[in-house]
Design an enzyme around this catalytic site. Sequence first.
Site, short mmCIF file in Angstrom:
data_model
loop_
_atom_site.label_atom_id
_atom_site.label_comp_id
_atom_site.label_asym_id
_atom_site.label_seq_id
_atom_site.Cartn_x
_atom_site.Cartn_y
_atom_site.Cartn_z
N GLU A 158 0.84 -1.20 0.00
CA GLU A 158 0.00 0.00 0.00
C GLU A 158 0.88 1.25 0.00
O GLU A 158 1.92 1.28 0.66
CB GLU A 158 -0.87 -0.01 1.27
N LYS A 175 -10.23 0.54 -0.73
CA LYS A 175 -10.08 0.26 0.71
C LYS A 175 -11.30 0.70 1.50
O LYS A 175 -11.78 1.82 1.36
CB LYS A 175 -8.83 0.97 1.23
N CYS A 234 -4.36 -3.40 4.24
CA CYS A 234 -3.87 -2.88 5.52
C CYS A 234 -4.87 -3.01 6.68
O CYS A 234 -5.16 -4.11 7.12
CB CYS A 234 -3.42 -1.42 5.34
#
Length: 538
Positions: free
Chosen positions: A88, A188, A221
Amino acid sequence: MLRFMAKITFGISCTLVLFCYQVLSVEVCRREHFVAAVYEHHVILNPNPTAVTDRQSALDLMKKNLDIYEEQVIAAAEQGAQIIIFPEDGIQGFNFTRASIYPYLDLIPFPDSVTWNPCKEAYLFNDTEVLHRLSCMALKNQLFLVANVGTKQFCEPSDPSCPPDGRYQFNTNVVFSDNGTLIARYRKQNLYFEYAFNTPAEVDYIVFDTPFAGKFGIFTCFDILFYEPAVPLIKQYNVKQVVYPTAWMNQLPLLSAVEFQQAFATAFSIHLLAANIHHPDLGMTGSGIYTPTKSFIFYDMESVNGKLIVAEIPVILEHETQMANSVISNIQKSFSSFPMDTLVCHKEDQKDCSEIAEGASKAALHIFYGEMMYDNFTLAPILEAEGNIHVCSNTLCCYLNYQRLDSSNELYVLGVFDDLHTVHGTYYVQACVLVKCGGSNYTTCGQEVTKATGMIDFQLQGNFTTAFIFPLLLKSDITLDFADHLGWKNNYYVMQKRGGSSGLITAGLYGRWYEKDSNRTLYNKNVNGYSKNLNKRD
Ligand SMILES: *[C@@H]1O[C@H](CO)[C@@H](O)[C@H](O)[C@H]1NC(C)=O
Ligand SMILES: *[C@@H]1O[C@H](CO)[C@@H](O)[C@H](O)[C@H]1NC(C)=O
Ligand SMILES: *[C@@H]1O[C@H](CO)[C@@H](O)[C@H](O)[C@H]1NC(C)=O
Ligand SMILES: *[C@@H]1O[C@H](CO)[C@@H](O)[C@H](O)[C@H]1NC(C)=O
Ligand SMILES: *[C@@H]1O[C@H](CO)[C@@H](O)[C@H](O)[C@H]1NC(C)=O
Ligand SMILES: *[C@@H]1O[C@H](CO)[C@@H](O)[C@H](O)[C@H]1NC(C)=O
Ligand SMILES: *[C@@H]1O[C@H](CO)[C@@H](O)[C@H](O)[C@H]1NC(C)=O
C-alpha cells in the site's frame, strides 16, 4: 479431464489432513503448487507531501518507485513467480492532503464494465500513466501483478454522496493478469485516518481468478482487523488466498505486522500474501507469504533496503476452505480440531477445574492493571516455576497453565482485555495474552519488547464469546512460531505450546468481537481533512 480426475484423487487422499492440519505437514499430500512473490518496498517519499504540485512532478516522483517495481518484477519472474504483490502507498507515498494527492491519482474505469489492457491501449483514457506502466510490467514478465495506487472517479452533484470538489478519491488496489489486462480493482474500506481518500459507498467484495491457484480475495492494511470485507470474502465468497498490500506500523506486543498476518492466515486456514512498506524509521517492516502451517517472512529494522520474498506454496483445495468456514461460522464453538491433553480444565473433570480455581485465588492477590496498546489490561504476574492462574475482565476469563523451563528472572504476565478499543480506530477486542514485560517492574508490563530469553511451556485458554480468534505466537527478535494445539474445547478456545526453542515475547489469543464495534463512523467521513495520521498503527 486428466486434471479434473487428479483433483478428485487429491481430495480423497487429503481427507486426513483436514483433521490434522496443524499437526501434519502440508507436504503429506502431493498436490499442485504455485510460486508467489511479495515485495517489501522502501518507498521513495515526497519530502513535502502536503504541498500541491502538478501532474508531471507527481509522475516524476512515482517513476522512481515504479522503476524499482520493474526491477523486482523481473527478478521475481526469473525465480518463476506467477504473482507478485506490492505494498500500500508504495508508488506515491503518504501524508498527503486531499488536494495535494490529486496530481498523483490515476483515472480508473470499472474493470467489470470495460475490458482494458492499459499497456496495449494506453490512450483510451487520460491520466492512466501509472496503470499503463504496471500493466506493461505484468505483460512483459507474464505474471499477475497486484499494486496499490491512488485513483479518482468524477461524480455528479446529483449524487448525494459526491464530495464538494466533484470527485471521489480512493485508496485502490489494482490487479493485472499476466497479459496486462486490468482484471480487478479494490477500494479500501477501513481507511486509517487517510483524509486524502473517500470510503466507497458500498463495500467492494473483490475476487479474481488465476489459472494456477484459483480464486484470490483482496483487501488492504487496516481492513485486516475488521469484518468488512475480509470475513464475507472468506466465508461467503470462499476465497482460499488473499493478496494484501499494507503500510503497517508495528505495534508490540500484539500487532506487529508479521505476527498478525500469520495469525490471520492460521485463524482462517488460508494463504495470505502480504507486502508491507519498508521504512524502519516509521516502524514499518514485516511482510510474508503465509500458509496455515508455514510462513516465509521478512522483518528487518536495520537495513534501509527493500526485500523480495519468493516462495512455492501448495494450492489450497476447495473443501479445505469449506471446512475452515464451518469452523469460523460455528458460533456454538463445539468443534474441537485437536487433541487436548489433561491440562485442560474439562467441565466434566472436577479435579482439573478445582486445580485451576486454586491457582486463580493465589493469583488474585497480585492482580494489577497495565496499559497495553492503549488498552487497560487486567494483569497477573507469573511468579512461580509452574502453576495455574487466571484473570477475568467483563465476560472473559483467561486461564494459564505454565511451566518455566529457563532460570531467567524475566517478568511475564497473563493479561485479559474485553472491551472496546478506542484509540486510533474503534473496535471491540477480547484478548487473552501471555507477554514479557519491559523490565522487572510491574509498570513495564505492556511495553514493546523485541528480545526475550524466557522459555515457557504453556496452555492458554479463554471463554471467548466471539468465534473470531487470531492466535499470536511471537518469539525473540520478532520471529514466529506455531502452537502445538489450537482450537475449541467446550466453551474455551485453547492454545498449547511446549518446548519453545527461543525466548517468548507474546503468546496471545486476540479475539475480534465484530458485532460490538458499533458506531465506528467518525474516521472515514472527513473529506477536507489534511493529513494521514501516522503516529500509531493499531
Ligand atoms: C506524517 O505526518 C505525521 C504527523 O502528521 C508525522 O508524524 C510523520 O513523521 C509524517 N511522516 C512522514 C513520512 O512524513
Ligand atoms: C484527454 O485530455 C485531452 C486534453 O485535456 C482532451 O482533449 C481529451 O478529450 C481527453 N481524452 C479523453 C479520452 O478523455
Ligand atoms: C488476458 O487475461 C485475462 C485474464 O486472465 C483473460 O480473460 C483474457 O482472455 C486474456 N486475453 C488475452 C488476449 O489473452
Ligand atoms: C483499569 O481498569 C480498572 C478496573 O476497571 C480500574 O480500576 C482502573 O482505574 C483502570 N485504569 C485506568 C488507567 O483506566
Ligand atoms: C466466563 O467465565 C466466567 C467465570 O466463570 C463467567 O463469569 C463468565 O460469564 C463466562 N463468560 C462466558 C461468555 O460464558
Ligand atoms: C517501578 O516503577 C515506578 C514508576 O516508574 C516507580 O515509581 C517505582 O519505584 C518502581 N518500583 C520499583 C520496585 O523499582
Ligand atoms: C451507537 O451510539 C448510539 C448513540 O451514541 C447509541 O445509542 C447506540 O447504542 C450505539 N450502538 C451500539 C451498538 O453501541
